[in-house]
Design a protein around this motif. Structure first.
Motif, short mmCIF file in Angstrom:
data_model
loop_
_atom_site.label_atom_id
_atom_site.label_comp_id
_atom_site.label_asym_id
_atom_site.label_seq_id
_atom_site.Cartn_x
_atom_site.Cartn_y
_atom_site.Cartn_z
N GLN A 8 0.84 -1.20 0.00
CA GLN A 8 0.00 0.00 0.00
C GLN A 8 0.88 1.25 0.00
O GLN A 8 0.60 2.21 -0.72
CB GLN A 8 -0.93 0.00 1.21
CG GLN A 8 -1.86 1.19 1.26
CD GLN A 8 -2.76 1.16 2.50
OE1 GLN A 8 -2.53 0.41 3.43
NE2 GLN A 8 -3.76 2.02 2.49
N PHE A 9 1.95 1.27 0.81
CA PHE A 9 2.87 2.40 0.83
C PHE A 9 3.53 2.57 -0.54
O PHE A 9 3.60 3.68 -1.07
CB PHE A 9 3.94 2.23 1.91
CG PHE A 9 5.04 3.26 1.79
CD1 PHE A 9 4.83 4.56 2.21
CD2 PHE A 9 6.26 2.92 1.21
CE1 PHE A 9 5.82 5.53 2.07
CE2 PHE A 9 7.26 3.88 1.07
CZ PHE A 9 7.04 5.19 1.50
N THR A 11 2.48 1.68 -3.49
CA THR A 11 1.50 2.17 -4.46
C THR A 11 1.21 3.65 -4.24
O THR A 11 1.23 4.44 -5.18
CB THR A 11 0.20 1.35 -4.37
OG1 THR A 11 0.51 -0.02 -4.63
CG2 THR A 11 -0.84 1.83 -5.36
N SER A 12 0.95 4.03 -3.00
CA SER A 12 0.64 5.41 -2.67
C SER A 12 1.79 6.35 -2.99
O SER A 12 1.61 7.40 -3.61
CB SER A 12 0.27 5.51 -1.19
OG SER A 12 0.13 6.84 -0.79
N GLU A 15 2.32 6.79 -6.78
CA GLU A 15 1.35 7.72 -7.36
C GLU A 15 1.72 9.17 -7.06
O GLU A 15 1.60 10.04 -7.92
CB GLU A 15 -0.05 7.41 -6.84
CG GLU A 15 -0.62 6.11 -7.38
CD GLU A 15 -1.92 5.70 -6.71
OE1 GLU A 15 -2.40 6.40 -5.78
OE2 GLU A 15 -2.46 4.64 -7.09
N ARG A 16 2.19 9.43 -5.85
CA ARG A 16 2.54 10.81 -5.45
C ARG A 16 3.71 11.37 -6.22
O ARG A 16 3.74 12.55 -6.55
CB ARG A 16 2.85 10.86 -3.96
CG ARG A 16 1.62 10.68 -3.10
CD ARG A 16 1.93 10.77 -1.65
NE ARG A 16 2.45 12.09 -1.33
CZ ARG A 16 3.05 12.38 -0.19
NH1 ARG A 16 3.19 11.47 0.73
NH2 ARG A 16 3.49 13.59 0.04
#
Length: 149
Positions: A8-9, A11-12, A15-16
């Motif tokens: 999750q980290f 992926t997040s 994206e950022r």
């Protein structure tokens, strides 16, 4: 951090920054007050800041999440736990950046491995040191590849 949280980290963060995260390693950045100031970072104590070295396919970051993770708060000096503002520094915006992993003397077998960095900003030498638990040379290779991408 379990595998789902790690993914999750990744992926997040990907994206950022519009880049794919390859790996992230917890590290303690130790440096002078001037170095922290020049990097726009605010240390948790006078000389160190815990965060993540985030290696992406084309970029390299030092990232401190907005809240201290449980492990970071256990490692941090002092008894009081304080919330830390999110901090991020991109190394790819720097010309003349140099990294090196000095050899560790045999008598420091249990001490952390280190990666040193330096660059010149407005005529001032900026230096810092990342303390990592293990595999500093492998991490350094990944960091150099991302920085040069």
């Amino acid at each position: 951090m379990d595998q789902a949280q790690k993914q999750q980290f990744f992926t997040s963060f990907s994206e950022r920054v519009n880049d794919v995260v390859v790996e992230a390693k917890m590290a303690e950045l130790t440096a002078s007050a001037r170095t922290f100031s020049e990097m726009g970072l605010f240390p948790q104590n006078k000389q160190s800041l815990w965060g993540l070295i985030v290696v992406c396919s084309r970029s390299l970051y030092f990232y401190v999440p907005s809240e201290e993770m449980a492990l970071m708060s256990m490692i941090s000096a002092g008894a009081s736990v304080k919330t830390v503002e999110e901090q991020i520094f991109c190394f790819n915006n720097i010309d003349g950046l140099q990294f090196k992993a000095p050899k560790k003397p045999w008598f420091k077998f249990f001490s952390p491995e280190t990666i040193e960095f330096s660059f010149i900003d407005n005529g001032h030498e900026i230096r810092g040191l990342f303390n990592v638990a293990q595999n500093a040379n492998a991490l350094l290779e990944s960091m150099l590849k991302a920085y040069r991408a």
